[in-house]
Design an enzyme around this catalytic site. Structure first.
Site, PDB file in Angstrom:
ATOM      1  N   CYS A  95      11.822 -12.451  31.631  1.00  0.00           N
ATOM      2  CA  CYS A  95      11.752 -13.903  31.603  1.00  0.00           C
ATOM      3  C   CYS A  95      13.106 -14.430  31.153  1.00  0.00           C
ATOM      4  CB  CYS A  95      10.686 -14.334  30.609  1.00  0.00           C
ATOM      5  SG  CYS A  95      10.583 -16.111  30.420  1.00  0.00           S
ATOM      6  N   TYR A 108       7.832 -23.509  25.486  1.00  0.00           N
ATOM      7  CA  TYR A 108       6.402 -23.530  25.840  1.00  0.00           C
ATOM      8  C   TYR A 108       5.486 -23.772  24.638  1.00  0.00           C
ATOM      9  CZ  TYR A 108       7.519 -21.928  30.552  1.00  0.00           C
ATOM     10  OH  TYR A 108       8.005 -21.842  31.832  1.00  0.00           O
ATOM     11  N   ASN A 124       5.078 -14.533  37.606  1.00  0.00           N
ATOM     12  CA  ASN A 124       4.290 -15.092  36.505  1.00  0.00           C
ATOM     13  C   ASN A 124       2.794 -14.986  36.762  1.00  0.00           C
ATOM     14  OD1 ASN A 124       5.953 -16.062  34.404  1.00  0.00           O
ATOM     15  ND2 ASN A 124       6.782 -17.599  35.808  1.00  0.00           N
ATOM     16  N   ARG A 172       0.291 -23.658  43.218  1.00  0.00           N
ATOM     17  CA  ARG A 172       0.756 -24.088  41.890  1.00  0.00           C
ATOM     18  C   ARG A 172       0.435 -25.560  41.662  1.00  0.00           C
ATOM     19  NH1 ARG A 172       7.030 -23.788  39.735  1.00  0.00           N
ATOM     20  NH2 ARG A 172       6.803 -25.146  37.914  1.00  0.00           N
ATOM     21  N   HIS A 202       6.485 -16.390  27.120  1.00  0.00           N
ATOM     22  CA  HIS A 202       6.265 -17.835  26.971  1.00  0.00           C
ATOM     23  C   HIS A 202       5.556 -18.161  25.656  1.00  0.00           C
ATOM     24  CE1 HIS A 202       6.868 -18.760  31.567  1.00  0.00           C
ATOM     25  NE2 HIS A 202       7.846 -18.068  31.018  1.00  0.00           N
TER      26      HIS A 202
HETATM   27  P1  NAD Z   1       8.418 -18.989  45.787  1.00  0.00           P
HETATM   28  O1  NAD Z   1       7.340 -19.952  45.973  1.00  0.00           O
HETATM   29  O2  NAD Z   1       9.725 -19.251  46.423  1.00  0.00           O
HETATM   30  O3  NAD Z   1       7.888 -17.550  46.209  1.00  0.00           O
HETATM   31  C1  NAD Z   1       8.753 -16.475  46.467  1.00  0.00           C
HETATM   32  C2  NAD Z   1       8.336 -15.773  47.736  1.00  0.00           C
HETATM   33  O4  NAD Z   1       7.153 -15.013  47.539  1.00  0.00           O
HETATM   34  C3  NAD Z   1       8.019 -16.723  48.904  1.00  0.00           C
HETATM   35  O5  NAD Z   1       9.024 -16.595  49.888  1.00  0.00           O
HETATM   36  C4  NAD Z   1       6.653 -16.258  49.369  1.00  0.00           C
HETATM   37  O6  NAD Z   1       6.500 -16.271  50.774  1.00  0.00           O
HETATM   38  C5  NAD Z   1       6.580 -14.855  48.799  1.00  0.00           C
HETATM   39  N1  NAD Z   1       5.257 -14.239  48.710  1.00  0.00           N
HETATM   40  C6  NAD Z   1       4.058 -14.801  48.462  1.00  0.00           C
HETATM   41  N2  NAD Z   1       3.096 -13.859  48.440  1.00  0.00           N
HETATM   42  C7  NAD Z   1       3.704 -12.673  48.654  1.00  0.00           C
HETATM   43  C8  NAD Z   1       3.268 -11.321  48.743  1.00  0.00           C
HETATM   44  N3  NAD Z   1       1.980 -10.996  48.626  1.00  0.00           N
HETATM   45  N4  NAD Z   1       4.187 -10.349  48.973  1.00  0.00           N
HETATM   46  C9  NAD Z   1       5.488 -10.652  49.123  1.00  0.00           C
HETATM   47  N5  NAD Z   1       5.962 -11.900  49.044  1.00  0.00           N
HETATM   48  C10 NAD Z   1       5.087 -12.896  48.821  1.00  0.00           C
HETATM   49  O7  NAD Z   1       8.542 -18.764  44.246  1.00  0.00           O
HETATM   50  P2  NAD Z   1       9.705 -18.910  43.191  1.00  0.00           P
HETATM   51  O8  NAD Z   1       9.703 -20.281  42.691  1.00  0.00           O
HETATM   52  O9  NAD Z   1      10.945 -18.324  43.695  1.00  0.00           O
HETATM   53  O10 NAD Z   1       9.110 -17.972  42.080  1.00  0.00           O
HETATM   54  C11 NAD Z   1       8.720 -16.645  42.389  1.00  0.00           C
HETATM   55  C12 NAD Z   1       7.926 -16.052  41.272  1.00  0.00           C
HETATM   56  O11 NAD Z   1       8.751 -15.788  40.165  1.00  0.00           O
HETATM   57  C13 NAD Z   1       6.808 -16.940  40.753  1.00  0.00           C
HETATM   58  O12 NAD Z   1       5.704 -16.126  40.419  1.00  0.00           O
HETATM   59  C14 NAD Z   1       7.405 -17.567  39.522  1.00  0.00           C
HETATM   60  O13 NAD Z   1       6.427 -17.961  38.605  1.00  0.00           O
HETATM   61  C15 NAD Z   1       8.240 -16.443  39.016  1.00  0.00           C
HETATM   62  N6  NAD Z   1       9.376 -16.789  38.147  1.00  0.00           N
HETATM   63  C16 NAD Z   1       9.408 -16.191  36.952  1.00  0.00           C
HETATM   64  C17 NAD Z   1      10.450 -16.396  36.095  1.00  0.00           C
HETATM   65  C18 NAD Z   1      10.384 -15.726  34.759  1.00  0.00           C
HETATM   66  O14 NAD Z   1      10.930 -16.226  33.802  1.00  0.00           O
HETATM   67  N7  NAD Z   1       9.687 -14.606  34.660  1.00  0.00           N
HETATM   68  C19 NAD Z   1      11.520 -17.228  36.466  1.00  0.00           C
HETATM   69  C20 NAD Z   1      11.466 -17.822  37.722  1.00  0.00           C
HETATM   70  C21 NAD Z   1      10.393 -17.589  38.561  1.00  0.00           C
HETATM   71  C1  G6P Z   2      11.063 -21.006  33.239  1.00  0.00           C
HETATM   72  C2  G6P Z   2      10.164 -19.836  33.035  1.00  0.00           C
HETATM   73  C3  G6P Z   2       9.717 -19.238  34.320  1.00  0.00           C
HETATM   74  C4  G6P Z   2       9.150 -20.289  35.222  1.00  0.00           C
HETATM   75  C5  G6P Z   2      10.197 -21.341  35.475  1.00  0.00           C
HETATM   76  C6  G6P Z   2       9.640 -22.496  36.274  1.00  0.00           C
HETATM   77  O1  G6P Z   2      12.320 -20.591  33.481  1.00  0.00           O
HETATM   78  O2  G6P Z   2      10.734 -18.831  32.257  1.00  0.00           O
HETATM   79  O3  G6P Z   2       8.781 -18.250  34.021  1.00  0.00           O
HETATM   80  O4  G6P Z   2       8.748 -19.727  36.444  1.00  0.00           O
HETATM   81  O5  G6P Z   2      10.673 -21.860  34.290  1.00  0.00           O
HETATM   82  O6  G6P Z   2      10.696 -23.182  36.857  1.00  0.00           O
HETATM   83  P1  G6P Z   2      10.452 -24.182  38.048  1.00  0.00           P
HETATM   84  O7  G6P Z   2      11.785 -24.692  38.434  1.00  0.00           O
HETATM   85  O8  G6P Z   2       9.757 -23.387  39.127  1.00  0.00           O
HETATM   86  O9  G6P Z   2       9.533 -25.228  37.511  1.00  0.00           O
HETATM   87 MN    MN Z   3       9.416 -17.092  32.198  1.00  0.00          MN
END
Ligand code: NAD
Ligand code: G6P
Ligand code: MN
Length: 433
Positions: free
Chosen positions: A169, A253, A147, A93, A199
């Site tokens: 989301c 966004y 995402n 990222r 977004h």
């Molecule tokens: P993170 O960096 O903590 O990742 C979560 C876990 O995924 C890690 O422990 C990592 O080891 C694991 N991982 C990586 N590749 C993998 C695979 N192939 N199979 C299984 N596990 C795997 O991330 P985070 O900050 O907790 O965010 C996780 C995801 O959720 C990201 O893609 C982020 O963009 C998304 N997110 C989305 C929203 C939303 O609004 N939709 C909100 C928050 C986070």
């Molecule tokens: C928002 C979005 C998520 C995104 C997050 C990032 O909540 O909806 O899709 O992953 O922000 O938050 P962070 O703390 O990882 O910057």
């Molecule tokens: Mn989101």
């Protein structure tokens, strides 16, 4: 009892999910929660998993928490599969955010070149997960957070056999809470008609106790004192007359599209001082995991609210609860359009208010989007489709096409330079290219 599998279980957000299941246990009796991660996430999985176990124990509930690196073992007979993984971790990222900045282009997790590359890394993995679901738990619902959630949902709908997929989301929840705060009322009294893409969602109308208060909300948005943003997006204030002209409520966004120059300037400054958002989050994460390690901790710590995704579990747990109990309440989700938004193809993913039934979300028709925003929404949808195709085929020209048609990329030449540098930087996670 219900079996839930969470892929990317080592995420620092997991305690929120666990809290959400605990809160709803009476209605949604979760018996097994399987947290799945990969070797690189082993330590995080262990720490977060043990906190999850302490939380369940404190609540006195018979929820079994399993930790595993074996996804296929976990998926067997699952009822719901939630996905929250990050291919390449925060290191990837940070590259998504830093490389575009060198070319004076926005560097962001889900928008512009960064969003494209997060999609290119993620889509092959989600499609593998879909194949496992087809084989091991064909009746399960896939609830995706990973995402770029809109592009990922689009890819699942187009390139897998999984039909029971919902993308989620926390932005709509955040908007509703922000609006309620500006009106000084409880969020439960506020209803927003959400429509658009992930977004890229708009509030078309807003109701307080059933009465439209859209004009009041527009004035609140126009007021620079109300920040109306997420923790991960600078809350630069809107030009009040622009918001009045727009007439619908933009999400945080939208600043990247309607305030591109100012947001770029802000990002360039931050990159020099506190670091990009990924770098800030890396520090936040270290802090969070130190807290999680404390054997005396058995609740979700409030520090988690510093993450942009705070409260996302409310979305996940409410959705699962409403599917499980056929609640027929209204929630904003990413689902197959099916005609709900007139100017978007029926078979594309949109983010729109939907009635949540045991057969999944039934999107509520909104007709067309206002002409001022329709074009941008269609352009982003085209970008997501071309990007998903590039992710599946590994075709260079298609990837360049996706890059260049993104509204945040100024030209084909700059697009190609960014593409080449990012393909090289991420090659470890892009086996298809
Ligand atoms: P993170 O960096 O903590 O990742 C979560 C876990 O995924 C890690 O422990 C990592 O080891 C694991 N991982 C990586 N590749 C993998 C695979 N192939 N199979 C299984 N596990 C795997 O991330 P985070 O900050 O907790 O965010 C996780 C995801 O959720 C990201 O893609 C982020 O963009 C998304 N997110 C989305 C929203 C939303 O609004 N939709 C909100 C928050 C986070
Ligand atoms: C928002 C979005 C998520 C995104 C997050 C990032 O909540 O909806 O899709 O992953 O922000 O938050 P962070 O703390 O990882 O910057
Ligand atoms: Mn989101």
């Amino acid at each position: 009892g219900v079996k839930i599998v969470t892929i990317g279980g080592g995420s620092s957000y997991t305690p929120e999910l666990v809290e959400g299941f605990i809160k709803r246990y009476d209605e949604l009796p979760v018996r097994e929660l399987w947290l799945v991660d990969i070797e690189a996430g082993r330590e995080k999985l262990e720490i977060v998993g043990n906190l999850a176990k302490r939380m369940v124990e404190k609540a006195g509930l018979p929820i079994e928490v399993h930790l595993t690196l074996d996804r296929r073992e976990a998926l067997k007979d699952a009822d719901f599969v939630t996905t929250q993984f990050r291919v390449g971790l925060l290191e990837a990222r940070a590259k998504d955010e830093r490389i575009p900045l060198k070319y004076n282009v926005i560097g962001q997790e889900t928008n512009g070149p960064g969003g494209l590359f997060k999609g290119l890394r993620t889509i092959p993995v989600i499609l593998e997960i879909c194949k496992d679901i087809e084989e091991l738990c064909p009746e399960a619902w896939l609830v995706n957070f990973t995402n770029p959630a809109g592009m990922v949902t689009e890819a699942v709908l187009r390139y897998s056999n999984i039909k029971k997929v919902v993308g989620l989301c926390n932005v709509p929840i955040g908007m509703r809470m922000g609006i309620a705060k500006s009106l000084e009322v409880e969020p439960e009294r506020v209803q927003v008609n959400f429509a658009g893409l992930n977004h890229m969602v708009f509030g078309l109308d807003t109701f307080l106790d059933g009465k439209s208060v859209q004009e009041q909300v527009i004035e609140a948005m126009a007021n620079p004192e109300n920040e109306m943003t997420m923790k991960n997006i600078s809350g630069l204030s809107w030009e009040p007359d622009f918001i009045r002209g727009l007439g619908v409520i933009p999400c945080g966004y939208h600043r990247y599209y309607y305030k591109t120059d100012e947001m770029l300037k802000e990002e360039l400054e931050k990159a020099e001082t506190e670091g990009t958002r990924a770098e800030v989050v890396q520090r936040l994460e270290t802090e969070l995991f130190e807290l999680y390690k404390d054997p005396a901790l058995d609740i979700k710590p409030p520090q988690l609210e510093k993450r942009g995704g705070a409260y996302y579990s409310d979305a996940a747990c409410s959705l699962i609860n409403s599917i499980y109990n056929d609640k027929r309440d209204i929630q904003p989700v990413n689902t197959r359009n099916n005609g709900a938004i007139a100017s978007i193809p029926n078979d594309s993913a949109v983010e729109v208010n939907s009635v949540i039934t045991k057969d999944g979300p039934k999107p509520i028709a909104v007709g067309d989007l206002p002409v001022a925003v329709r074009g941008l929404v269609q352009q982003i949808k085209s970008f997501e489709r071309v990007a998903a195709e590039a992710a599946v085929t590994g075709d260079y020209n298609t990837a360049l096409l996706a890059m260049t048609i993104n509204p945040l990329v100024p030209s084909d030449k700059v697009g190609k330079q960014i593409l080449d540098e990012m393909l090289e930087a991420h090659k470890e996670h892009l086996p298809q290219f």
